[in-house]
Every structure is written in structure tokens, then in C-alpha cells.
Design a protein around this motif. Structure first.
Motif, mmCIF file in Angstrom:
data_model
loop_
_atom_site.group_PDB
_atom_site.id
_atom_site.type_symbol
_atom_site.label_atom_id
_atom_site.label_comp_id
_atom_site.label_asym_id
_atom_site.label_seq_id
_atom_site.Cartn_x
_atom_site.Cartn_y
_atom_site.Cartn_z
ATOM 1 N N GLU A 57 77.884 -38.380 37.397
ATOM 2 C CA GLU A 57 76.217 -37.883 37.404
ATOM 3 C C GLU A 57 76.530 -36.603 37.743
ATOM 4 O O GLU A 57 75.601 -35.610 36.404
ATOM 5 N N ARG A 58 77.649 -35.939 37.514
ATOM 6 C CA ARG A 58 78.065 -34.648 37.554
ATOM 7 C C ARG A 58 78.086 -34.774 36.170
ATOM 8 O O ARG A 58 77.966 -32.717 35.557
ATOM 9 N N LEU A 59 78.525 -34.869 35.090
ATOM 10 C CA LEU A 59 78.963 -35.274 33.779
ATOM 11 C C LEU A 59 77.594 -35.274 32.939
ATOM 12 O O LEU A 59 77.043 -34.058 32.070
ATOM 13 N N LYS A 60 77.108 -35.685 33.479
ATOM 14 C CA LYS A 60 75.872 -36.507 32.755
ATOM 15 C C LYS A 60 74.372 -35.127 33.052
ATOM 16 O O LYS A 60 73.997 -35.078 31.395
ATOM 17 N N GLU A 61 74.979 -34.506 33.933
ATOM 18 C CA GLU A 61 74.167 -33.186 34.158
ATOM 19 C C GLU A 61 74.566 -32.376 33.128
ATOM 20 O O GLU A 61 73.599 -31.646 32.508
ATOM 21 N N LEU A 62 75.913 -31.945 32.919
ATOM 22 C CA LEU A 62 76.243 -31.079 31.890
ATOM 23 C C LEU A 62 76.081 -30.929 30.675
ATOM 24 O O LEU A 62 75.993 -30.332 29.820
ATOM 25 N N LEU A 63 76.376 -33.065 30.583
ATOM 26 C CA LEU A 63 75.792 -32.720 29.000
ATOM 27 C C LEU A 63 74.702 -32.268 29.022
ATOM 28 O O LEU A 63 74.463 -32.346 27.170
ATOM 29 N N ILE A 64 73.872 -33.192 29.606
ATOM 30 C CA ILE A 64 72.261 -32.571 29.390
ATOM 31 C C ILE A 64 71.732 -31.366 28.887
ATOM 32 O O ILE A 64 71.255 -30.593 28.360
ATOM 33 N N GLU A 65 72.529 -30.448 29.976
ATOM 34 C CA GLU A 65 72.470 -28.862 30.091
ATOM 35 C C GLU A 65 73.259 -28.058 28.531
ATOM 36 O O GLU A 65 72.602 -27.798 27.523
ATOM 37 N N ARG A 66 74.230 -29.231 28.020
ATOM 38 C CA ARG A 66 74.937 -28.537 27.288
ATOM 39 C C ARG A 66 74.073 -28.977 25.688
ATOM 40 O O ARG A 66 74.011 -27.852 24.825
ATOM 41 N N LEU A 67 73.730 -30.114 25.665
ATOM 42 C CA LEU A 67 72.651 -30.119 24.589
ATOM 43 C C LEU A 67 71.625 -29.443 24.300
ATOM 44 O O LEU A 67 71.146 -29.263 23.008
ATOM 45 N N VAL A 68 70.377 -29.281 25.410
ATOM 46 C CA VAL A 68 69.966 -28.510 25.512
ATOM 47 C C VAL A 68 69.940 -26.934 25.489
ATOM 48 O O VAL A 68 69.107 -26.074 24.387
ATOM 49 N N GLU A 69 71.367 -26.558 25.685
ATOM 50 C CA GLU A 69 71.543 -25.027 24.729
ATOM 51 C C GLU A 69 71.707 -25.714 24.133
ATOM 52 O O GLU A 69 71.348 -23.798 23.224
ATOM 53 N N CYS A 70 72.244 -26.414 22.850
ATOM 54 C CA CYS A 70 72.874 -25.724 21.514
ATOM 55 C C CYS A 70 71.304 -26.105 20.518
ATOM 56 O O CYS A 70 71.801 -26.384 18.962
ATOM 57 N N GLY A 71 70.131 -27.013 21.372
ATOM 58 C CA GLY A 71 69.331 -26.822 20.436
ATOM 59 C C GLY A 71 69.205 -28.296 19.349
ATOM 60 O O GLY A 71 67.689 -28.782 19.787
ATOM 61 N N TRP A 72 69.759 -29.310 20.158
ATOM 62 C CA TRP A 72 69.860 -30.464 20.072
ATOM 63 C C TRP A 72 68.365 -31.312 20.507
ATOM 64 O O TRP A 72 68.033 -32.513 19.874
ATOM 65 N N LYS A 73 68.518 -30.774 21.747
ATOM 66 C CA LYS A 73 67.088 -32.132 22.769
ATOM 67 C C LYS A 73 66.279 -31.837 21.622
ATOM 68 O O LYS A 73 65.140 -32.428 21.525
ATOM 69 N N ASP A 74 65.537 -30.325 21.143
ATOM 70 C CA ASP A 74 64.730 -30.427 21.012
ATOM 71 C C ASP A 74 64.312 -30.384 18.968
ATOM 72 O O ASP A 74 63.658 -31.133 18.947
#
Length: 115
Positions: A42-59
């Protein structure tokens, strides 16, 4: 008629693949279980989401989804179609730095769990 009778005779079933996996879990299944039990997954999943948002992947993925829906027709596109089209693109576009960080975190977790 004789052929039909022979066709209905089935050989004795072999153990189900699920049963085989339960008896002999793969390394991946063992690692996944340890990650879940410890709460690390769960911690890794939250970190992954954070990193993907930071790098613009989610957008970027949102944009791809919108473009696909616009092209296909918003009323006709299904979630299944969207997932089928976007998943390969999404996996391929995750930055190597994010993949490397996740891999390093998993390795660190496994090293600390082994001691």
C-alpha cells in the motif's frame, strides 16, 4: 453412436492450476504476500501514484483517454475498450526513473525482510 459414447468418456482430471499454485506458490506470489502482509504494498502504491502525478504521467493518460473517447464517440466507448487501448501505452510511458525507484524500494524491502 459408438463414436459419441467414446467422446463422452473423459480422462481423470488433473489437479487444477489454482490448486497447484496454492501448493507451490511462485516467487512473485511469495513476494506479493510479504508486501501485502507488511503494509508495504500500500505504501509503494501511494508512492507510485505520487511519482506518476509529479512527472505528468497521470495527466498524459487523462489526455489519451479523452482523445480516444472523442474519436470513438463518448456515448459508444466502453471502459473495456479504453483499458485495452490505453494500458499498453500507459505501461510503456512510465518513466524509467520511476520504475527504477520502485524496483529499488522493493529490493530494499526484501533485503530487510530476509534478515
Amino acid at each position: 453412436m459408438l463414436g459419441r459414447r467414446n467422446a463422452s468418456i473423459q480422462p481423470r482430471p488433473t489437479p487444477d492450476a489454482e490448486m497447484e499454485r496454492a501448493i507451490h506458490p511462485s516467487l512473485q506470489q511469495i513476494v506479493d504476500l510479504k508486501l501485502v502482509e507488511s503494509g508495504e504494498k500500500e505504501r509503494l502504491k501511494e508512492l507510485l501514484i505520487e511519482r506518476l502525478v509529479e512527472c505528468g504521467w497521470k495527466d498524459e493518460m487523462k489526455t489519451l483517454c479523452r482523445e480516444f473517447a472523442r474519436k470513438k464517440g463518448r456515448d459508444t466507448v466502453t471502459v473495456h475498450e479504453l483499458v485495452k487501448v490505453i494500458t499498453p501505452k500507459g505501461r510503456a510511458s512510465v518513466p524509467d526513473s520511476v520504475k527504477a525507484e520502485m524496483l529499488q524500494r522493493i529490493r530494499s524491502f526484501l533485503a530487510s525482510a530476509a534478515t
